[in-house]
Design a protein around this motif. Structure first.
Motif, PDB file in Angstrom:
ATOM      1  N   ARG A   1      77.471  57.304 -32.204  1.00 46.36           N
ATOM      2  CA  ARG A   1      76.523  58.160 -31.521  1.00 46.36           C
ATOM      3  C   ARG A   1      77.125  59.551 -31.306  1.00 46.36           C
ATOM      4  O   ARG A   1      78.318  59.777 -31.505  1.00 46.36           O
ATOM      5  CB  ARG A   1      76.135  57.535 -30.181  1.00 46.36           C
TER       6      ARG A   1
ATOM      7  N   LEU B   1      77.853  57.197 -21.082  1.00 43.98           N
ATOM      8  CA  LEU B   1      77.519  56.300 -22.190  1.00 43.98           C
ATOM      9  C   LEU B   1      78.760  55.998 -23.033  1.00 43.98           C
ATOM     10  O   LEU B   1      78.679  55.771 -24.235  1.00 43.98           O
ATOM     11  CB  LEU B   1      76.418  56.910 -23.059  1.00 43.98           C
TER      12      LEU B   1
ATOM     13  N   TYR C   1      65.791  50.810 -24.836  1.00 50.25           N
ATOM     14  CA  TYR C   1      67.053  50.090 -25.029  1.00 50.25           C
ATOM     15  C   TYR C   1      67.823  50.681 -26.211  1.00 50.25           C
ATOM     16  O   TYR C   1      69.016  50.958 -26.117  1.00 50.25           O
ATOM     17  CB  TYR C   1      66.813  48.598 -25.272  1.00 50.25           C
TER      18      TYR C   1
ATOM     19  N   GLY D   1      69.329  53.968 -25.280  1.00 53.48           N
ATOM     20  CA  GLY D   1      70.436  53.856 -24.339  1.00 53.48           C
ATOM     21  C   GLY D   1      70.065  54.087 -22.893  1.00 53.48           C
ATOM     22  O   GLY D   1      70.933  54.108 -22.021  1.00 53.48           O
TER      23      GLY D   1
ATOM     24  N   GLY E   1      69.432  48.790 -20.208  1.00 55.73           N
ATOM     25  CA  GLY E   1      70.161  47.657 -20.760  1.00 55.73           C
ATOM     26  C   GLY E   1      69.368  46.384 -20.514  1.00 55.73           C
ATOM     27  O   GLY E   1      68.447  46.358 -19.682  1.00 55.73           O
TER      28      GLY E   1
ATOM     29  N   TRP F   1      74.120  46.584 -23.803  1.00 56.81           N
ATOM     30  CA  TRP F   1      73.836  48.013 -23.918  1.00 56.81           C
ATOM     31  C   TRP F   1      73.952  48.410 -25.381  1.00 56.81           C
ATOM     32  O   TRP F   1      74.903  48.004 -26.057  1.00 56.81           O
ATOM     33  CB  TRP F   1      74.820  48.843 -23.091  1.00 56.81           C
ATOM     34  N   SER F   2      73.037  49.219 -25.862  1.00 56.63           N
ATOM     35  CA  SER F   2      73.076  49.615 -27.277  1.00 56.63           C
ATOM     36  C   SER F   2      74.298  50.458 -27.592  1.00 56.63           C
ATOM     37  O   SER F   2      74.865  50.363 -28.683  1.00 56.63           O
ATOM     38  CB  SER F   2      71.792  50.379 -27.648  1.00 56.63           C
ATOM     39  N   HIS F   3      74.745  51.293 -26.638  1.00 53.98           N
ATOM     40  CA  HIS F   3      75.901  52.148 -26.913  1.00 53.98           C
ATOM     41  C   HIS F   3      77.201  51.353 -26.986  1.00 53.98           C
ATOM     42  O   HIS F   3      78.227  51.874 -27.432  1.00 53.98           O
ATOM     43  CB  HIS F   3      76.013  53.268 -25.873  1.00 53.98           C
ATOM     44  N   LYS F   4      77.166  50.095 -26.556  1.00 54.38           N
ATOM     45  CA  LYS F   4      78.326  49.207 -26.687  1.00 54.38           C
ATOM     46  C   LYS F   4      78.282  48.425 -28.000  1.00 54.38           C
ATOM     47  O   LYS F   4      79.165  47.621 -28.283  1.00 54.38           O
ATOM     48  CB  LYS F   4      78.365  48.223 -25.518  1.00 54.38           C
TER      49      LYS F   4
ATOM     50  N   HIS G   1      70.403  52.601 -16.997  1.00 53.06           N
ATOM     51  CA  HIS G   1      71.805  52.996 -17.065  1.00 53.06           C
ATOM     52  C   HIS G   1      72.137  53.979 -15.946  1.00 53.06           C
ATOM     53  O   HIS G   1      71.364  54.907 -15.678  1.00 53.06           O
ATOM     54  CB  HIS G   1      72.125  53.628 -18.421  1.00 53.06           C
TER      55      HIS G   1
END
Length: 547
Positions: free
Chosen positions: A58, A378, A498, A501, A504, A515-518, A536
């Motif tokens: 990202r 994030l 979701y 980001g 969650g 979480w999508s950023h994970k 978030h």
């Protein structure tokens, strides 16, 4: 035993405009060297035996920083940007645009164009000596190779036939485009007549082509590329592979950055990026000591495959090429530690390592301040740097950052973070900045069946008032414009949120929040009216979330 916190000299105070660095790696090369945190991704990138060549992540996750470190650590590296390959000229080509508008496929030409660029850059790296970049040195080498291996002579012929082969990349791209356009126009005129051509080249917008005529033009394009370059480029690849075997220990890297920028119209951009990936894959497989690397946002790569998918195409086969960047909380803390240490090292005893504890004086909401700051981001280096800079701005005139400074900084950061998220996803969701405020005043944790439907409908009306002037269309706009059933609409909307980001999904069977950023993936069916959703913390302040 609890360690006593150290304090800087009494003369030290945070000053106006003091920062721990720029969030953008391109603007922060000086600090990048001394503050770089190795997560293991750099070693993977430097390994020419590894297939991972697409640096994926990202905005702010460190793609550009990683390419910069590759350039610093390796001897033979060429770093290219979109400007280096004359994309502006390419995107403004009347002829190429006319072919694309008519539905004529140019994928083969774009792939050959990238291979042409990469091979020349590799030759420059192979022969780089003082003075002119390797031309004479390389030519001498291939003359000897051809003498010993006559079957490689066709590769040598390719260079001789292309007078501008040694020019800078952007000049060579322009030359190749002009060459292609001239040949296309000549053959189209011979087969279909001049009346369908523009005065400046390409097909006239006034022309209405039959499917048969389109097929004929496509055939002409493939014939030009096939006959002109594919065979010769393959021969040149074999010649290079043979030459590089003389020193198997040497490694060569060509890195491409800037693909995330809006440097051309989307249709053309997607085709160019897809062609780049295909060309890089072929060359990386064909020349063992070469690694072509490109950095790209994950959402952009998804769009590239979505918009250029052909019959039988499988995006999954490219997963092995992807080097996905993620950061743990410990790694992000180290990023901040190194930045603070560099900023304050002259204010402490010589040789003493400064930690975040030395400047963060109090807990925040009963939490460790570093953990609190990271939890509000994030999980990217850009995020934590941006937040800490905001804290320092609040602490001007002080030697330490307290919970009041951190709280005030959170308000500043939260607004900036939502704005940055809207910019990042603007290609898919131009109205995201307005749509996010549908969650304004919501509880931090909720289920769809607990939402106030009437209040949400009023928010949707407010959303349309804000975006009614917009002529753009996106998935969020389309979804809300075709609203018919509340729970189904909310489920689809929160699937989008979701992915972006903003929220969650709490997976009760795993006792954790995804979480999508994970890097956690979910399916559309994972969000139902009973699913526990969490907003978030990065967006608590800007959206006035109750927590």
């Amino acid at each position: 035993m609890k360690l006593e916190l150290r304090h800087p000299s009494s003369q030290f105070k945070f000053r106006k405009h003091t920062t721990v660095g720029e969030p953008d790696a391109q603007e922060d090369r000086e600090k990048l060297q001394s503050c770089f945190v190795d997560t293991g991704d750099l070693d993977e990138l430097r390994d020419v035996g590894s297939k991972k060549c697409i640096v994926l992540g990202r905005t702010g996750v460190g793609k550009t920083a990683l390419l910069s470190m590759l350039e610093d650590k390796e001897e033979k590296v060429t770093l290219l940007s979109a400007d280096d390959v004359a994309v502006d000229y390419l995107s403004n080509s009347v002829a190429l645009k006319s072919y694309l508008d008519m539905g004529i496929e140019l994928d083969l030409f774009f792939r050959v164009l990238w291979r042409h660029i990469f091979i020349k850059e590799l030759i420059g790296l192979v022969g780089s000596r003082s003075g002119e970049p390797g031309i004479n040195y390389f030519l001498e080498g291939i003359r000897n190779a051809v003498y010993k291996k006559p079957h490689l002579r066709k590769g040598q012929a390719y260079i001789k036939e292309h007078d501008g082969f040694w020019n800078h990349a952007d000049i060579r791209v322009i030359d190749e485009i002009k060459r292609f356009e001239k040949q296309m126009d000549g053959k189209i005129e011979a087969k279909l007549g001049r009346n369908i051509l523009n005065a400046g080249g390409g097909i006239s917008t006034k022309s209405t082509l039959t499917q048969e005529e389109k097929s004929e033009i496509e055939k002409i394009g493939k014939e030009i590329v096939n006959r002109g370059q594919i065979r010769d480029l393959s021969n040149l690849m074999k010649l290079l592979a043979y030459e590089l075997q003389k020193d198997r220990q040497k490694k060569y890297f060509i890195a491409i950055d800037g693909l995330d920028l809006d440097w051309t119209n989307d249709a053309l951009r997607y085709k160019l990026i897809r062609a780049l990936i295909e060309a890089a894959r072929v060359l990386n497989n064909g020349i063992r000591q070469l690694k072509i690397v490109c950095a790209i946002r994950e959402d952009l790569l998804d769009r590239v495959f979505r918009e250029t998918r052909g019959h039988g195409d499988q995006q999954e086969k490219y997963l092995s090429l992807s080097l996905k960047l993620y950061w743990s909380d410990e790694q992000l803390e180290e990023v901040l530690e190194r930045r603070i240490n560099q900023l304050l090292v002259n204010h402490y005893a010589k040789g003493q390592r400064i930690t975040l504890e030395d400047i963060l004086s109090e807990k925040v909401r009963q939490r460790d301040p570093v953990s609190y700051i990271i939890s509000r981001t994030l999980s990217t280096p850009r995020d934590v740097i941006m937040y800490l800079n905001a804290c320092i701005e609040q602490a001007v005139g002080k030697s330490r950052i307290n919970q009041l400074h951190i709280g005030r900084a959170e308000g500043v950061y939260s607004v900036l973070r939502l704005r940055a998220l809207a910019d990042e996803w603007s290609a898919d969701f131009p109205t995201l900045g307005e749509a996010a405020f549908l969650l304004r005043g919501q509880n931090q944790e909720f289920r769809i069946n607990s939402l106030d439907e009437e209040r949400f409908i009023n928010r949707i009306i407010e959303y349309f008032v804000k975006v009614e002037e917009s002529s753009e269309s996106d998935e969020i706009l389309h979804l809300l414009d075709n609203y018919h059933e509340f729970k189904e609409t909310m489920s689809k909307l929160f699937n989008i949120f979701y992915r972006i980001g903003i929220i969650g999904v709490h997976k009760e069977e795993f006792y954790e929040t995804y979480w999508s950023h994970k890097g956690n993936r979910i399916s559309a069916s994972d969000i139902t009216e009973e699913t526990k959703l969490r907003i978030h913390p990065a967006f608590y302040r800007v959206l006035s979330i109750r927590h």
